[in-house]
Design a protein around this motif. Structure first.
Motif, short mmCIF file in Angstrom:
data_model
loop_
_atom_site.label_atom_id
_atom_site.label_comp_id
_atom_site.label_asym_id
_atom_site.label_seq_id
_atom_site.Cartn_x
_atom_site.Cartn_y
_atom_site.Cartn_z
N SER A 215 0.78 -1.24 0.28
CA SER A 215 0.42 0.15 0.15
C SER A 215 0.75 1.14 -0.34
O SER A 215 0.26 2.53 -1.18
CB SER A 215 -1.12 0.33 0.88
N ILE A 216 1.65 1.56 0.96
CA ILE A 216 2.59 2.28 1.10
C ILE A 216 3.23 2.86 -0.49
O ILE A 216 3.40 4.15 -0.72
CB ILE A 216 3.80 2.36 1.90
N VAL A 217 4.17 1.67 -1.14
CA VAL A 217 4.67 2.25 -2.23
C VAL A 217 3.36 2.05 -3.35
O VAL A 217 4.31 3.36 -4.66
CB VAL A 217 5.14 0.34 -2.44
N THR A 218 2.42 1.91 -3.80
CA THR A 218 1.82 2.25 -4.38
C THR A 218 0.92 3.35 -4.62
O THR A 218 1.18 4.25 -5.33
CB THR A 218 0.14 0.94 -4.18
N VAL A 219 1.02 3.90 -2.97
CA VAL A 219 0.59 5.21 -2.95
C VAL A 219 1.41 6.81 -3.22
O VAL A 219 1.35 7.03 -4.50
CB VAL A 219 0.68 5.59 -1.40
N ILE A 220 2.50 6.52 -3.38
CA ILE A 220 3.53 6.56 -3.48
C ILE A 220 4.02 7.04 -5.78
O ILE A 220 3.81 7.31 -5.67
CB ILE A 220 4.88 5.83 -3.18
N GLY A 221 3.91 5.40 -5.86
CA GLY A 221 3.74 5.09 -7.44
C GLY A 221 3.02 5.82 -7.89
O GLY A 221 2.73 6.86 -8.75
N VAL A 222 1.58 5.71 -7.44
CA VAL A 222 0.52 6.29 -8.52
C VAL A 222 0.62 8.08 -7.79
O VAL A 222 0.10 8.58 -9.06
CB VAL A 222 -0.44 5.59 -7.31
N LEU A 223 0.30 8.75 -6.82
CA LEU A 223 0.73 9.86 -6.95
C LEU A 223 2.03 10.56 -8.18
O LEU A 223 1.72 11.64 -8.44
CB LEU A 223 1.50 10.17 -5.17
N ILE A 224 3.27 10.39 -8.38
CA ILE A 224 4.06 10.34 -9.05
C ILE A 224 3.52 10.80 -10.33
O ILE A 224 2.95 11.39 -11.32
CB ILE A 224 5.30 9.72 -9.45
N MET A 225 3.09 9.47 -10.63
CA MET A 225 1.96 9.39 -11.51
C MET A 225 0.79 9.98 -12.49
O MET A 225 0.53 10.42 -12.96
CB MET A 225 1.42 8.04 -12.14
N MET A 226 -0.08 10.41 -11.15
CA MET A 226 -0.47 11.48 -10.77
C MET A 226 -0.26 12.87 -11.63
O MET A 226 -1.56 13.42 -12.45
CB MET A 226 -1.91 10.99 -9.56
N PHE A 227 0.55 12.82 -10.32
CA PHE A 227 1.33 14.09 -11.04
C PHE A 227 1.01 14.10 -12.43
O PHE A 227 1.07 15.50 -13.14
CB PHE A 227 1.77 15.17 -10.39
N LYS A 228 1.98 13.72 -12.79
CA LYS A 228 2.75 13.90 -14.48
C LYS A 228 1.58 14.14 -15.42
O LYS A 228 1.87 14.53 -16.06
CB LYS A 228 3.29 12.68 -14.77
N ILE A 229 -0.09 13.30 -14.91
CA ILE A 229 -0.64 13.64 -15.56
C ILE A 229 -1.84 15.19 -15.50
O ILE A 229 -2.05 15.89 -16.66
CB ILE A 229 -1.93 11.98 -15.28
N SER A 230 -2.38 15.00 -13.97
CA SER A 230 -3.29 16.63 -13.69
C SER A 230 -2.05 16.68 -12.43
O SER A 230 -2.72 15.97 -11.81
CB SER A 230 -4.19 16.28 -14.74
#
Length: 655
Positions: A215-230
């Motif tokens: 969960s911790i790694v997923t939150v970090i990875g997803v957050l990076i990808m989300m900021f790249k999009i919008s």
């Protein structure tokens, strides 16, 4: 085992060996140290550090693949959307010409949307490109699943080895605890800590650790990808976190109290069931089934209420946070659609962002669900660690004395002892027992007879004074060396599930068949054993009900014969058998006592008339001492005890 006063509690049921005592936490009590308990539990993972690092690497790799997959799927969506739009545009013109035509018609919003798309008017859908993207996506999902499987496989071994060490520590701790701990705690509650609580911890270690890490790694990875999009949509998603955390903490605070009640109630129910099962014959004999069932119903009701409240309250976390996440999903879908229409981002990016928002909130929901399990686990861990932190027996001395040739001279010198500091029991007790003598200890209930046995065996240590064997203070000896000197035959026969041969052989390690049979013959066991269909291979049930009480007692005497102790302790060994069996047991015990120092505790005074010395106790003191003839001539305390039994027997015969 004992008839003296022991530490008791008014709030707990009586256990097998004593009064029930306090348990780990009182109902409703908050954890003493939540974070400290978690840290202590995680410390058990130190030997698995290398494997845990591998698990972390595998988890990160699996999450990276999983997080990257929605972006690739978004590219497939863009490719499909681009093909559909391109097919609708007239062929033979450029994208700039199409945009100019749309603006001329007043379709500015549509023109803005396709301006950021790589269109080829009239080209249609490129299914080959979509196929390559989907194939890449399949490989990524396959690799993510493979790494996740490896992570679960390794973590299963890590968690089970960790719990193995925890169980080992608990078992070793139980061996080091003094007898007073078992006398003051219900056995069912102890079993609940060793089984239910440890199993609860094992389940959590298997499931929760990997979920938390993922969960911790997923939150970090997803957050990076989300900021790249919008950036805008990302901040909207981030606003969910503090709301979710507040909800989780508020609900978890209430559920923790109920989980503590749940596990304490579980211990109480186990203690009651264990106690009633052990004494089921007495329950039926006194027609107390209704009372027992009513008591069980009350305790079961408490367990039901606490369990229901714990699960219900903690179960609120998931739906409440899902509701918040659904509001977040609606906001992202609306704003994302507006941005697609305005040409700010592509449709595939919005699709990927929605997936990321789900992946981003899913770990939060998982953590919220884990809090449900974690609350219960911390309550269990505190109960287990409380057991591990219990005061142990006083350690043996560094340079113990080993008696090579035990004669059997025993002396009590100014011994003071009490189970409760406020209630004196034995005061200034002095007794000299020459080697080879048979010492009978008699007196009314609560006089301190069995306490002397506990002190001799160092189940309890004297408060002051000392006990010596052949002039050596027993505190200067290791307990295991001291207890090898003694052999015990108790009123409560203890036989384990196994063959008669195994039960006799328990008295001596690596005993030969000849030694076992010789001991059985000396204890008058051999004859009745050979009448059984399987002889010495007859398997005794858990409580050995497939043989008589007298036969069980004779087997314990055979075990003592095999041990060949220098000092013998007989504690009410014939009190629960018929007269004929008692005579047989008496013969066996007389053979056993030959050449040995013997301490005999007896209520039936007719069985100790031949004792070399009879010690009469009352309220922890020696009130009379001498042989049977001398004490009868005094017509004192012993005389009154003896005559009360003798006259009682005459009255019974007359009736």
């Amino acid at each position: 085992m004992s008839d003296e006063k022991r530490p008791t509690s008014d709030t707990q049921p009586r256990g097998m060996m004593g009064q029930g005592g306090r348990r780990g936490m009182m109902p409703g009590e908050k954890p003493k140290d939540f974070s400290g308990t978690v840290k202590r539990l995680l410390a058990y993972f130190k030997p698995e550090m290398i494997r845990l690092i591998i698990v972390v690497i595998l988890t990160i790799t699996s999450v990276v693949f999983t997080v990257y997959a929605p972006r690739i799927l978004g590219n497939a969506t863009n490719e499909l959307f681009k093909g559909i739009i391109s097919k609708q545009l007239p062929a033979g013109v450029t994208k700039d010409q199409v945009i100019a035509m749309l603006k001329a018609r007043g379709q500015d919003q549509f023109a803005e949307m396709i301006s950021n798309m790589d269109l080829v008017p009239g080209a249609g859908v490129d299914f080959a490109a979509i196929g390559k993207i989907l194939l890449t996506l399949a490989v990524i999902y396959l690799l993510a699943a493979l790494f996740q499987w490896l992570q679960q496989y390794i973590m299963a071994g890590v968690s089970q080895r960790t719990v193995y060490r925890l169980r080992r520590d608990v078992d070793q701790k139980l061996q080091r605890l003094p007898l007073k701990y078992y006398d003051s705690h219900p056995h069912g509650d102890i079993l609940s800590r060793v089984t239910n609580d440890v199993d609860n911890i094992a389940h959590t270690l298997q499931q929760t650790i990997t979920q938390m890490l993922s969960s911790i790694v997923t939150v970090i990875g997803v957050l990076i990808m989300m900021f790249k999009i919008s950036t805008l949509l990302s901040w909207i998603s981030l606003a969910v976190i503090p709301v979710s955390l507040v909800i989780t903490l508020l609900i978890a605070r209430q559920s923790q109290k109920q989980f503590i009640r749940q596990w304490n109630s579980t211990g109480a129910v186990n203690a009651h069931v264990e106690e009633m099962f052990t004494g089921h014959n007495l329950v039926k004999a006194f027609n107390r089934e209704k009372d027992v069932l009513e008591r069980f119903r009350q305790q079961n009701e408490k367990l039901y209420e606490s369990s229901f409240k714990a699960q219900f309250i903690s179960g609120l976390i998931h739906p409440v946070i899902n509701f918040v996440n659904n509001l977040n999903y609606v906001a992202i879908a609306v704003l994302g659609g507006v941005n697609v229409a305005n040409g700010v981002i592509s449709l595939g990016d919005v699709q990927a962002f929605i997936q990321y928002s789900r992946q981003f909130t899913q770990p939060i929901v998982q953590v919220a669900s884990i809090m449900n399990v974690l609350q219960s686990t911390v309550a269990s861990a505190e109960r287990v660690f409380e057991l591990l932190d219990e005061e142990e027996e006083v350690p043996d001395v560094d340079n113990p004395v080993v008696l090579e040739d035990v004669k059997g001279n025993v002396r009590f010198e100014h011994v003071y002892f009490s189970y409760d500091p406020n209630v004196p029991l034995i005061e200034d007790f002095n007794l000299d027992v020459p080697a080879g003598d048979m010492i009978a200890i008699v007196g009314p209930t609560g006089a301190g007879k069995t306490t002397l046995v506990n002190l001799l065996m160092r189940f309890y240590d004297v408060n002051s004074g000392r006990i010596t064997i052949d002039g050596v203070d027993i505190k200067q000896m290791r307990r295991r060396d001291l207890r090898k000197i003694f052999g015990m035959v108790l009123q409560d026969t203890w036989l384990f599930s196994g063959t008669i041969r195994d039960n006799i052989a328990y008295g001596k390690e690596n005993a030969t068949e000849e030694e076992i049979i010789a001991a059985a013959k000396a204890a008058y066991v051999d004859h009745f054993v050979r009448t059984l269909p399987d002889g010495y291979d007859t398997v005794l049930t858990g409580d050995a009900t497939n043989i008589s009480q007298g036969q069980r007692q004779l087997i314990t005497i055979a075990r003592a014969f095999l041990a060949d102790p220098k000092i013998l302790i007989l504690d009410e060994a014939t009190s629960s058998v018929d007269t004929r069996t008692e005579m047989l047991i008496q013969k066996a015990m007389q053979n056993l006592m030959k050449g040995r120092t013997s301490f005999v505790i007896a209520h039936r005074l007719s069985t100790i008339r031949e004792a070399d010395n009879i010690v009469v106790m009352d309220h922890g003191r020696i009130v009379e001492q001498g042989n049977h003839k001398q004490l009868m001539e005094k017509k004192g305390f012993y005389y009154n005890l003896y005559m009360s039994q003798f006259m009682g027997a005459l009255v019974d015969e007359a009736m």
